[in-house]
Scaffold this active site. Structure first.
Site, PDB file in Angstrom:
ATOM      1  CB  SER A   1      -9.732   0.627  -0.308  1.00 35.01           C
ATOM      2  OG  SER A   1      -8.926   1.069  -1.354  1.00 35.01           O
TER       3      SER A   1
ATOM      4  CG  ASP B   1      -2.317   0.521   0.907  1.00 36.26           C
ATOM      5  OD1 ASP B   1      -2.427   1.741   0.682  1.00 36.26           O
ATOM      6  OD2 ASP B   1      -3.287  -0.260   0.880  1.00 36.26           O
TER       7      ASP B   1
ATOM      8  CG  HIS C   1      -5.590   3.558   1.050  1.00 40.67           C
ATOM      9  ND1 HIS C   1      -5.102   2.327   0.659  1.00 40.67           N
ATOM     10  CD2 HIS C   1      -6.847   3.627   0.583  1.00 40.67           C
ATOM     11  CE1 HIS C   1      -6.036   1.677  -0.016  1.00 40.67           C
ATOM     12  NE2 HIS C   1      -7.107   2.455  -0.084  1.00 40.67           N
TER      13      HIS C   1
END
Length: 550
Positions: free
Chosen positions: A344, A124, A165
């Site tokens: 996600s 990520d 994220h």
């Protein structure tokens, strides 16, 4: 090609400060939510039985990063997790105007496993490995930082406030249970390592990360993909090589498990068009190939949200939220958020469940895992007309059922690894078949005779099509057993410029389908093409069908 995290932008991030966690309550997406009941720890989540504290060294300083992290000491407490009642994906009681029971059915699964002994690699933008709710599960000195100034550091930490994220993804998978803070992960005792190749998206770093530690990492979670614009986006050759290498050599030959999101382009805007357009998961070159497990999305009512992409390559779906009910998970600086939304989020839901499966049966291969997910999935949204023979292009084989998947994994007899995977291929010789510009379908058939595959696992279709605007084409594949894969749907892309062919080059594109799971390969396969918009001519030059299975 560019890569982007798969979280649609809905509202600004809502952070629930750690210091206020005990009183936190509220919905994602900026919408008011009904008051949550007092939090209670999941029944099967045992108190932490570790040393009283964990301590990390001071990370190497990156002069290009505004965020700095000192060495951290985390006290390992014991007690209920205060935000668990907001985690409707674990137990949906209707707390966010959702359908009671529309969740992943996790509690019975926790009675069998909490992910012990399974190591998960998060690929990520960053991972806050010192987050108090993640640190107990982070493998010491096993992560890797790809940022040039500190390349090789074991701290792939967020560089800016926007690098949140990966940390939010990680919390869904493996935030610690019963430690009196924050949330509970789906596999709360699984091990985590973090790789941050998306921090700068340098060429080759993602492929390197996908093979890093493959003798110890069981699952690679990839909550990212190509842009959601309806464009055909081919993956780099080194990506395909990394996937193939992981399937053959990962986990001592049992194969690495690669989990990806189905995409957030279910409704994207195009210049000059009042109605939104729909992307398809098969237009993403990272998730339309053998060995990648593509995960779709459902909301708190078990329906495809506005951003969810459909596709014949979707294995299953998982909760991903909407503006009313976001996913509550970890955030950077030791905080939490309740507005994490998108595929996600659905991808790490699958990763967590797979960790539970591997914990009870470490012998599962990369081929076993998606088949178990498909066979144990629950049919959601039963009134949707897209359900045909147990498959729906919106949802794959249905919503993940953690308890059913873990139970099936315990007794599963392996179908084998890469070594005994069968493959049959047939091609249409070079041709020149005109695609009718007035919308009449063109059909082309291939006969897969003598193929020894009695149970299909994946179908690949590579097309040789000449057309000035690939977005005009509707393409379907019909099997000998009578089922149909929708491979391509008509749409406008980017700026809606048909003359510029901004939907991308379809000649040589490879579509993938899992829709024909367990069918026999022998017989006649039919490729159907239709030009939905007049004005630009095209022709089918050939196509190749490859079927994998047992």
């Amino acid at each position: 090609m560019p890569k982007r995290p798969f979280t649609p932008s809905i509202t600004p991030v809502l952070l629930v400060a750690l210091a206020l966690a005990l009183g936190a309550c509220g919905g994602g997406g900026g919408s008011a939510a009904p008051a949550a009941a007092p939090a209670a720890a999941p029944a099967a989540a045992a108190p932490v039985a570790d040393t009283p504290t964990l301590q990390t060294k001071t990370p190497e300083a990156d002069p290009s990063c505004p965020l700095a992290y000192p060495g951290t000491t985390v006290s390992l407490l014991s007690g209920p997790d205060p935000l668990v009642s907001q985690q409707w994906h674990l137990k949906n009681t209707g707390q966010f105007l959702g359908k009671v029971g529309e969740d992943i059915n996790i509690e019975p699964a926790w009675a069998l496993s909490q992910g012990e002994g399974v190591r998960i690699a998060l690929v990520d933008d960053a991972l806050e490995v010192v987050h108090p709710d993640l640190l107990p599960n982070v493998v010491p000195d096993a992560s890797f930082n790809y940022r040039p100034a500190v390349r090789g550091s074991v701290f792939p930490l967020p560089c800016t406030a926007q690098d949140s994220h990966g940390t939010s993804v990680a919390g869904i998978i493996a935030s610690r249970a019963a430690n009196a803070i924050g949330t509970v992960g789906i596999a709360p005792k699984a091990q985590l390592v973090g790789y941050n190749p998306l921090s700068l998206d340098l060429s080759g770093d993602v492929s390197d990360a996908l093979n890093r530690g493959m003798d110890r990492n069981a699952i690679y979670n990839n909550s990212w993909g190509s842009p959601d614009t309806g464009e055909l986006n081919q993956a780099e050759p080194e990506f395909a090589q990394a996937i193939d290498k992981g399937l053959r050599l990962g986990r001592q030959g049992r194969g690495s498990i690669f989990v990806f999101p189905g995409g957030n382009g279910g409704c994207y805007s195009v210049t000059g068009r009042s109605a939104c357009q729909a992307d398809n998961a098969n237009f993403d070159g990272y998730v339309n190939r053998l060995g990648t497990i593509a995960i779709g999305a459902v909301d708190q009512n078990g329906r495809q949200p506005w951003y969810g992409e459909s596709g014949a390559n979707l294995w299953v779906s998982a909760p991903a939220g909407d503006a009313i009910a976001g996913i509550t998970t970890t955030a950077i600086r030791g905080a939490y958020r309740s507005d994490f939304v998108g595929t996600s989020a659905s991808a790490p839901m699958a990763t967590g469940v797979i960790a539970l499966m591997l914990s009870v049966n470490p012998s599962l291969t990369w081929r076993d895992v998606p088949i178990i997910l498909a066979r144990s999935a629950r049919r959601n949204h039963p009134a949707d007309p897209g359900w045909v023979r147990g498959f729906n292009h919106k949802y794959g084989f249905g919503v993940i059922d953690a308890a059913a998947a873990v139970q099936l994994a315990r007794q599963w007899i392996s179908v084998g690894d890469s070594g005994n995977l069968k493959q049959c291929t047939v091609s249409l010789p070079a041709s020149s078949l005109p695609i009718d510009d007035a919308g009449q379908p063109l059909s082309s058939t291939l006969n897969l005779a003598g193929c020894a595959i009695s149970a299909i696992e994946h179908v690949s279709v590579q097309v040789q099509i000449e057309h000035g605007y690939s977005g005009d084409l509707a393409i379907e594949l019909g099997s000998p057993g009578g089922s149909t894969s929708v491979l391509s749907t008509p749409r406008y892309c980017l700026n809606g410029d048909r003359l510029a062919n901004d939907c991308g080059e379809i000649n040589g594109w490879q579509f993938g389908s899992v829709r024909h799971l367990d069918e026999a390969a022998n017989g006649t396969w039919t490729l159907s093409l239709r030009d939905a918009v007049p004005g630009i001519a095209g022709q089918l030059r050939g196509w190749t069908l490859t079927v994998y299975g047992r």
